[in-house]
Design a protein around this motif. Structure first.
Motif, PDB file in Angstrom:
ATOM      1  N   LYS A  30      47.433  46.659  46.109  1.00 41.62           N
ATOM      2  CA  LYS A  30      47.478  45.647  47.159  1.00 41.62           C
ATOM      3  C   LYS A  30      46.177  44.849  47.186  1.00 41.62           C
ATOM      4  N   ILE A  31      45.042  45.530  47.001  1.00 39.94           N
ATOM      5  CA  ILE A  31      43.743  44.842  47.019  1.00 39.94           C
ATOM      6  C   ILE A  31      43.668  43.837  45.875  1.00 39.94           C
ATOM      7  N   VAL A  32      44.071  44.244  44.667  1.00 41.59           N
ATOM      8  CA  VAL A  32      44.024  43.328  43.524  1.00 41.59           C
ATOM      9  C   VAL A  32      44.976  42.157  43.728  1.00 41.59           C
ATOM     10  N   ALA A  33      46.170  42.445  44.236  1.00 43.55           N
ATOM     11  CA  ALA A  33      47.132  41.363  44.484  1.00 43.55           C
ATOM     12  C   ALA A  33      46.592  40.381  45.516  1.00 43.55           C
ATOM     13  N   LEU A  34      45.934  40.915  46.532  1.00 46.98           N
ATOM     14  CA  LEU A  34      45.357  40.068  47.573  1.00 46.98           C
ATOM     15  C   LEU A  34      44.306  39.133  46.980  1.00 46.98           C
ATOM     16  N   VAL A  35      43.412  39.679  46.152  1.00 48.09           N
ATOM     17  CA  VAL A  35      42.349  38.873  45.555  1.00 48.09           C
ATOM     18  C   VAL A  35      42.943  37.843  44.588  1.00 48.09           C
ATOM     19  N   ARG A  36      43.984  38.217  43.863  1.00 48.69           N
ATOM     20  CA  ARG A  36      44.645  37.255  42.970  1.00 48.69           C
ATOM     21  C   ARG A  36      45.234  36.099  43.779  1.00 48.69           C
ATOM     22  N   ASP A  37      45.811  36.426  44.927  1.00 50.25           N
ATOM     23  CA  ASP A  37      46.396  35.389  45.782  1.00 50.25           C
ATOM     24  C   ASP A  37      45.346  34.410  46.289  1.00 50.25           C
ATOM     25  N   TRP A  38      44.108  34.878  46.414  1.00 53.69           N
ATOM     26  CA  TRP A  38      43.030  33.990  46.859  1.00 53.69           C
ATOM     27  C   TRP A  38      42.557  33.050  45.744  1.00 53.69           C
ATOM     28  N   ASP A  39      43.017  33.301  44.509  1.00 57.52           N
ATOM     29  CA  ASP A  39      42.611  32.473  43.353  1.00 57.52           C
ATOM     30  C   ASP A  39      41.094  32.470  43.176  1.00 57.52           C
ATOM     31  N   VAL A  40      40.470  33.621  43.351  1.00 59.20           N
ATOM     32  CA  VAL A  40      39.026  33.685  43.179  1.00 59.20           C
ATOM     33  C   VAL A  40      38.705  33.662  41.691  1.00 59.20           C
ATOM     34  N   PRO A  41      37.582  33.066  41.296  1.00 59.14           N
ATOM     35  CA  PRO A  41      37.245  32.906  39.872  1.00 59.14           C
ATOM     36  C   PRO A  41      36.636  34.170  39.278  1.00 59.14           C
ATOM     37  N   LEU A  42      37.442  35.235  39.191  1.00 57.32           N
ATOM     38  CA  LEU A  42      36.981  36.478  38.580  1.00 57.32           C
ATOM     39  C   LEU A  42      37.850  36.789  37.374  1.00 57.32           C
ATOM     40  N   PRO A  43      37.252  37.219  36.261  1.00 57.52           N
ATOM     41  CA  PRO A  43      38.035  37.537  35.060  1.00 57.52           C
ATOM     42  C   PRO A  43      38.873  38.794  35.261  1.00 57.52           C
ATOM     43  N   ASP A  44      39.848  38.991  34.357  1.00 58.03           N
ATOM     44  CA  ASP A  44      40.767  40.119  34.482  1.00 58.03           C
ATOM     45  C   ASP A  44      40.047  41.463  34.409  1.00 58.03           C
ATOM     46  N   ASP A  45      38.996  41.553  33.560  1.00 59.82           N
ATOM     47  CA  ASP A  45      38.310  42.846  33.467  1.00 59.82           C
ATOM     48  C   ASP A  45      37.595  43.186  34.771  1.00 59.82           C
ATOM     49  N   THR A  46      37.110  42.178  35.487  1.00 61.43           N
ATOM     50  CA  THR A  46      36.488  42.434  36.784  1.00 61.43           C
ATOM     51  C   THR A  46      37.540  42.868  37.805  1.00 61.43           C
ATOM     52  N   LEU A  47      38.721  42.296  37.733  1.00 65.21           N
ATOM     53  CA  LEU A  47      39.807  42.715  38.622  1.00 65.21           C
ATOM     54  C   LEU A  47      40.219  44.158  38.322  1.00 65.21           C
ATOM     55  N   SER A  48      40.145  44.554  37.055  1.00 59.94           N
ATOM     56  CA  SER A  48      40.421  45.954  36.699  1.00 59.94           C
ATOM     57  C   SER A  48      39.376  46.877  37.312  1.00 59.94           C
ATOM     58  N   ASP A  49      38.104  46.439  37.263  1.00 62.90           N
ATOM     59  CA  ASP A  49      37.041  47.216  37.913  1.00 62.90           C
ATOM     60  C   ASP A  49      37.271  47.284  39.425  1.00 62.90           C
ATOM     61  N   TRP A 129      30.473  50.558  50.622  1.00 61.27           N
ATOM     62  CA  TRP A 129      30.928  49.258  50.162  1.00 61.27           C
ATOM     63  C   TRP A 129      30.473  48.997  48.734  1.00 61.27           C
ATOM     64  N   PHE A 130      31.165  48.073  48.092  1.00 61.03           N
ATOM     65  CA  PHE A 130      30.704  47.578  46.795  1.00 61.03           C
ATOM     66  C   PHE A 130      31.066  46.101  46.678  1.00 61.03           C
ATOM     67  N   GLU A 131      30.368  45.400  45.793  1.00 60.00           N
ATOM     68  CA  GLU A 131      30.648  43.998  45.512  1.00 60.00           C
ATOM     69  C   GLU A 131      30.801  43.816  44.009  1.00 60.00           C
ATOM     70  N   LEU A 132      31.700  42.925  43.636  1.00 59.65           N
ATOM     71  CA  LEU A 132      31.903  42.561  42.234  1.00 59.65           C
ATOM     72  C   LEU A 132      31.814  41.051  42.108  1.00 59.65           C
ATOM     73  N   GLY A 133      31.072  40.592  41.111  1.00 60.53           N
ATOM     74  CA  GLY A 133      30.904  39.161  40.907  1.00 60.53           C
ATOM     75  C   GLY A 133      29.576  38.884  40.240  1.00 60.53           C
ATOM     76  N   PRO A 134      29.126  37.645  40.244  1.00 64.24           N
ATOM     77  CA  PRO A 134      27.852  37.303  39.614  1.00 64.24           C
ATOM     78  C   PRO A 134      26.697  38.104  40.196  1.00 64.24           C
ATOM     79  N   SER A 135      25.737  38.450  39.355  1.00 64.24           N
ATOM     80  CA  SER A 135      24.599  39.260  39.800  1.00 64.24           C
ATOM     81  C   SER A 135      23.309  38.458  39.888  1.00 64.24           C
ATOM     82  N   ASP A 136      23.425  37.124  39.940  1.00 66.51           N
ATOM     83  CA  ASP A 136      22.216  36.300  39.944  1.00 66.51           C
ATOM     84  C   ASP A 136      21.664  36.054  41.345  1.00 66.51           C
ATOM     85  N   GLY A 137      22.272  36.702  42.335  1.00 66.20           N
ATOM     86  CA  GLY A 137      21.770  36.561  43.696  1.00 66.20           C
ATOM     87  C   GLY A 137      22.160  35.265  44.368  1.00 66.20           C
TER      88      GLY A 137
END
Length: 302
Positions: A30-49, A129-137
């Motif tokens: 459900k979490i992955v489907a929710l994020v996909r529905d938001w059309d966020v610019p994350l690659p598939d491997d990040t969605l797997s993580d 909590w955790f965050e996934l995405g760019p690490s450049d701050g």
């Protein structure tokens, strides 16, 4: 599971997970489907993580508490953030586990795959909590250094000072207007510090010995707290109630004393000056006449 955040807020979603291990696979999908529905610019491997790490945190919460947990998923504009709140006050710490140790392996996964992760005390117990995405701050696109802003779905904005030492930015957009007081009451500027790891046991709770931290804590500031004393930075220390260090010989007692002495020096030499500086900085940006209560209305400034 019941939805707790309206669809009117498209980039924040929350729900409760019952204390059933078979519920976890459905929730992570459900979490992955929710994020996909938001059309966020994350690659598939990040969605797997995202699916893997969500499963780890939720499974740990359900398994170790035998109770339901609350899950919140948020797109900050840069990263996906997942928060899992359970009823246990015991916060996770990295353990030097064998490859067969499931708990240690799960935490190593979080440490290795997440862009950032952490835990915080919560009135209900704790939040991991955790965050996934760019690490450049890079901050969220609507975020301004030194300032947080919460904008409602009606376009009204409430903002305040964001200290440089704070680890989280409460900036958020499209918050339902009726949820604004709750968001303001929940603002907590925080900076964690660790405590010494000691071999603890709790004879009435579990068998054996576990390495855990004592006298760890954080510098905290809750600008909308009903108690005016908590609207300025303070230090909160977590003391392990009901935990014991048993069977110490003279050498073992000396080791504990050395760790506590070193931590006392750390609190006095590092944390206390940091707290003093934080309070002075806060006072500069918050004259007492400008303090607000949690009943602040949209558009109020702090």
């Amino acid at each position: 599971m019941s939805d707790t955040i309206s669809d009117a807020c498209p980039t924040t979603f929350g729900f409760r997970v019952e204390a059933e291990s078979e519920a976890v696979p459905e929730v992570r999908r459900k979490i992955v489907a929710l994020v996909r529905d938001w059309d966020v610019p994350l690659p598939d491997d990040t969605l797997s993580d995202l699916e893997l790490l969500s499963s780890e945190l939720i499974t740990n919460a359900v398994r170790h508490t035998d109770s339901s947990c609350a899950v919140a998923v948020r797109w900050t504009g840069v990263r996906v953030r997942v928060e899992v709140t359970d009823v246990s006050q015991a916060r996770p710490h990295r353990r030097h586990s064998s490859p067969e140790a499931e708990d240690g392996r799960g935490l190593l996964l979080v440490e290795s795959l997440a862009t950032m992760w952490g835990s915080a005390p919560d009135p209900a117990g704790k939040t991991v909590w955790f965050e996934l995405g760019p690490s450049d701050g890079t901050p969220p696109p609507w975020s301004t250094p030194g300032k947080w802003a919460i904008t409602t779905d009606s376009g009204a904005a409430t903002s305040g000072y964001l200290p440089a030492w704070a680890e989280d930015d409460p900036t958020e957009a499209n918050v339902p207007t009726d949820q604004l007081p709750e968001r303001l009451a929940g603002i907590n500027h925080r900076n964690f510090f660790e405590g010494p790891m000691l071999p603890l046991t709790a004879p009435d709770v579990w068998e054996g010995v576990e390495e855990d931290a004592v006298f760890e804590g954080s510098i905290d500031c809750n600008p909308y707290d009903p108690d005016p004393d908590l609207r300025v930075p303070v230090v909160n220390l977590q003391v392990c109630v009901g935990r014991w260090i048993l069977g110490l010989d003279p050498h073992g007692l000396a080791e504990v004393a050395a760790k506590l002495r070193a931590h006392a020096d750390f609190l006095d030499a590092k944390v206390r000056p940091a707290l003093t500086a934080a309070r002075e900085d806060w006072a500069t940006h918050h004259p007492s006449a400008q303090q607000r209560s949690p009943t602040a209305c949209p558009g109020d400034r702090t």
